[in-house]
Design an enzyme around this catalytic site. Structure first.
Site, PDB file in Angstrom:
ATOM      1  N   TYR A  33      23.029  70.089  34.823  1.00  0.00           N
ATOM      2  CA  TYR A  33      23.646  69.084  33.948  1.00  0.00           C
ATOM      3  C   TYR A  33      23.531  67.693  34.558  1.00  0.00           C
ATOM      4  O   TYR A  33      23.151  67.535  35.728  1.00  0.00           O
ATOM      5  CB  TYR A  33      25.116  69.430  33.681  1.00  0.00           C
ATOM      6  CG  TYR A  33      26.047  69.149  34.847  1.00  0.00           C
ATOM      7  CD1 TYR A  33      26.014  69.924  36.005  1.00  0.00           C
ATOM      8  CD2 TYR A  33      26.952  68.078  34.816  1.00  0.00           C
ATOM      9  CE1 TYR A  33      26.854  69.664  37.071  1.00  0.00           C
ATOM     10  CE2 TYR A  33      27.800  67.809  35.887  1.00  0.00           C
ATOM     11  CZ  TYR A  33      27.755  68.605  37.002  1.00  0.00           C
ATOM     12  OH  TYR A  33      28.580  68.341  38.066  1.00  0.00           O
ATOM     13  N   ARG A  52      16.710  63.085  38.112  1.00  0.00           N
ATOM     14  CA  ARG A  52      17.446  64.092  38.901  1.00  0.00           C
ATOM     15  C   ARG A  52      17.562  65.399  38.120  1.00  0.00           C
ATOM     16  O   ARG A  52      17.470  66.478  38.687  1.00  0.00           O
ATOM     17  CB  ARG A  52      18.835  63.568  39.287  1.00  0.00           C
ATOM     18  CG  ARG A  52      19.558  64.508  40.238  1.00  0.00           C
ATOM     19  CD  ARG A  52      20.822  63.919  40.813  1.00  0.00           C
ATOM     20  NE  ARG A  52      21.813  63.631  39.786  1.00  0.00           N
ATOM     21  CZ  ARG A  52      22.972  63.044  40.026  1.00  0.00           C
ATOM     22  NH1 ARG A  52      23.279  62.653  41.241  1.00  0.00           N
ATOM     23  NH2 ARG A  52      23.821  62.820  39.050  1.00  0.00           N
ATOM     24  N   ARG A 101      22.548  90.250  29.311  1.00  0.00           N
ATOM     25  CA  ARG A 101      22.972  90.005  30.687  1.00  0.00           C
ATOM     26  C   ARG A 101      22.182  90.833  31.695  1.00  0.00           C
ATOM     27  O   ARG A 101      22.151  92.054  31.633  1.00  0.00           O
ATOM     28  CB  ARG A 101      24.460  90.320  30.850  1.00  0.00           C
ATOM     29  CG  ARG A 101      24.977  89.923  32.234  1.00  0.00           C
ATOM     30  CD  ARG A 101      26.440  90.242  32.445  1.00  0.00           C
ATOM     31  NE  ARG A 101      26.851  89.811  33.780  1.00  0.00           N
ATOM     32  CZ  ARG A 101      26.602  90.493  34.902  1.00  0.00           C
ATOM     33  NH1 ARG A 101      25.962  91.636  34.855  1.00  0.00           N
ATOM     34  NH2 ARG A 101      26.992  90.022  36.076  1.00  0.00           N
ATOM     35  N   HIS A 103      20.891  90.088  36.004  1.00  0.00           N
ATOM     36  CA  HIS A 103      20.704  89.111  37.093  1.00  0.00           C
ATOM     37  C   HIS A 103      19.276  88.580  37.094  1.00  0.00           C
ATOM     38  O   HIS A 103      19.031  87.398  37.307  1.00  0.00           O
ATOM     39  CB  HIS A 103      20.992  89.755  38.451  1.00  0.00           C
ATOM     40  CG  HIS A 103      22.448  89.869  38.755  1.00  0.00           C
ATOM     41  ND1 HIS A 103      23.310  90.660  38.039  1.00  0.00           N
ATOM     42  CD2 HIS A 103      23.210  89.279  39.702  1.00  0.00           C
ATOM     43  CE1 HIS A 103      24.531  90.559  38.522  1.00  0.00           C
ATOM     44  NE2 HIS A 103      24.495  89.721  39.544  1.00  0.00           N
ATOM     45  N   LYS A 147      22.103  69.886  40.888  1.00  0.00           N
ATOM     46  CA  LYS A 147      23.291  69.625  40.058  1.00  0.00           C
ATOM     47  C   LYS A 147      23.435  70.772  39.065  1.00  0.00           C
ATOM     48  O   LYS A 147      23.077  70.648  37.886  1.00  0.00           O
ATOM     49  CB  LYS A 147      23.162  68.260  39.372  1.00  0.00           C
ATOM     50  CG  LYS A 147      24.501  67.720  38.883  1.00  0.00           C
ATOM     51  CD  LYS A 147      24.404  66.239  38.593  1.00  0.00           C
ATOM     52  CE  LYS A 147      25.608  65.696  37.841  1.00  0.00           C
ATOM     53  NZ  LYS A 147      26.868  65.771  38.574  1.00  0.00           N
ATOM     54  N   GLU A 179      30.896  65.818  51.430  1.00  0.00           N
ATOM     55  CA  GLU A 179      31.060  64.908  50.285  1.00  0.00           C
ATOM     56  C   GLU A 179      32.343  65.267  49.558  1.00  0.00           C
ATOM     57  O   GLU A 179      33.082  66.146  49.987  1.00  0.00           O
ATOM     58  CB  GLU A 179      29.863  65.020  49.337  1.00  0.00           C
ATOM     59  CG  GLU A 179      29.689  66.403  48.744  1.00  0.00           C
ATOM     60  CD  GLU A 179      28.525  66.527  47.755  1.00  0.00           C
ATOM     61  OE1 GLU A 179      28.092  65.524  47.178  1.00  0.00           O
ATOM     62  OE2 GLU A 179      28.079  67.675  47.554  1.00  0.00           O
TER      63      GLU A 179
HETATM   64  N1  PMP Z   1      28.618  64.954  44.621  1.00  0.00           N
HETATM   65  C1  PMP Z   1      29.027  65.849  43.705  1.00  0.00           C
HETATM   66  C2  PMP Z   1      29.319  67.240  44.158  1.00  0.00           C
HETATM   67  C3  PMP Z   1      29.182  65.480  42.356  1.00  0.00           C
HETATM   68  O1  PMP Z   1      29.576  66.376  41.445  1.00  0.00           O
HETATM   69  C4  PMP Z   1      28.942  64.135  41.995  1.00  0.00           C
HETATM   70  C5  PMP Z   1      29.152  63.674  40.580  1.00  0.00           C
HETATM   71  N2  PMP Z   1      28.239  64.201  39.713  1.00  0.00           N
HETATM   72  C6  PMP Z   1      28.511  63.232  42.971  1.00  0.00           C
HETATM   73  C7  PMP Z   1      28.354  63.679  44.269  1.00  0.00           C
HETATM   74  C8  PMP Z   1      28.213  61.803  42.632  1.00  0.00           C
HETATM   75  O2  PMP Z   1      27.022  61.707  41.920  1.00  0.00           O
HETATM   76  P1  PMP Z   1      26.736  60.532  40.903  1.00  0.00           P
HETATM   77  O3  PMP Z   1      26.921  59.260  41.643  1.00  0.00           O
HETATM   78  O4  PMP Z   1      25.336  60.756  40.486  1.00  0.00           O
HETATM   79  O5  PMP Z   1      27.728  60.691  39.787  1.00  0.00           O
END
Ligand code: PMP
Length: 285
Positions: A33, A52, A101, A103, A147, A179
């Protein structure tokens, strides 16, 4: 007027959108996403988000060509216009598709693309006064650079942070801070920025990349090393970055360590740059 959503290539009313019972994103979190910010009716950094998304698709072995990317960005713009979105976000998801379903995925499923918009004001109070964050162990998988919609480690950490009256969870693997649960982390020490390098352990945030560019313009040096949890106490400033939280100062760390901070000058300088970008986006330039 009923709110519209994107389903595949069609823009339809939200209450007409239908999903397969067997969508793999429901069974396995098998999808990717993006969230794109809209300022004054204009998308911010759409191309970076689409790039991305394409990279996430590649890493997940989900077919998503450059042509798909271009078609999708045009559809997202159309959706935003149909919904007359001025201040808010576009959410777009691409799941591997629907199949009984199992895997084991096959490579013939058609990816399922959908998107919606949401009005969302900028978090102006938090941008000014900062937030408290909750330090907690990073329990996610080892491909945080993708992501993906499989966000269990993130959502559990976010809940824990909220239960401690914090606005964000900041994650650490042992002593190394990675993070936030939905943001990237920076600290400032002796005029130098420090952030985790863009490895498999973090999502390389679009806002993170933008802020790194500002830092270069401002002549600030950046140390790309995991932040040791013990070093938080000695930091001069700290902030998180994300599409929805922009550059948000951290005034307190709770949880594993307790540290209090003031909103710092470098954070403010970076916020000013970001503000310039917002103004430019709003004016459509
Ligand atoms: N790290 C994670 C785990 C996130 O979910 C996000 C937000 N999507 C970010 C960093 C920041 O990314 P962005 O600046 O692209 O929103």
């Amino acid at each position: 007027m009923a709110e519209k959503v994107l389903m595949g290539k069609e823009i339809i009313a939200r209450n007409e959108a239908m999903f397969s019972f067997d969508d793999r994103s429901m069974y396995f979190g098998d999808g990717i996403y993006e969230v794109v910010r809209i300022y004054g009716g204009h998308p911010y950094q759409m191309e970076m988000h689409m790039q991305r998304l394409q990279r996430s698709a590649e890493e997940m072995d989900i077919p998503f060509s450059t042509e798909d990317k271009q078609t999708l960005s045009a559809s997202l713009n159309e959706l935003k216009n149909e919904n007359h979105l001025q201040e808010g976000i576009l959410y777009v998801q691409v799941s591997r598709g629907a199949a009984e379903r199992n895997h084991l995925y096959e490579r013939h499923e058609e990816p399922v693309v959908f998107a919606f918009t949401k009005e969302m004001p900028r978090p102006l109070d938090q941008l000014q006064s900062g937030i408290a964050v909750y330090l907690t162990e990073d329990e996610r998988w080892l491909r945080c650079d993708i992501k993906s919609v499989n966000l269990l480690g993130n959502v559990l950490a976010k809940r824990k942070a909220a239960d401690h009256d914090c606005q964000e969870a900041v994650l650490h693997r042992g002593n190394e801070v990675t993070e936030g649960s939905s943001s990237n982390l920076f600290i400032v020490k002796d005029n130098e920025l420090q952030t985790h390098p863009a490895t498999n352990l973090i999502l390389n945030g679009i806002t993170r990349q933008v802020v790194l560019e500002y830092a270069e313009q401002l002549g600030k040096s950046v140390r790309y090393d995991p932040i040791d949890i013990e070093d938080l106490a000695g930091a001069d400033e700290a902030f998180i970055t994300s599409t929805t939280n922009e550059v948000t100062p951290i005034t307190e760390f709770r949880g594993t360590k307790h540290v209090q901070l003031k909103v710092g000058e470098i954070t403010k300088q970076l916020q000013e740059r970001f503000e310039d970008d917002v103004k430019k986006t709003e004016s459509g330039t």
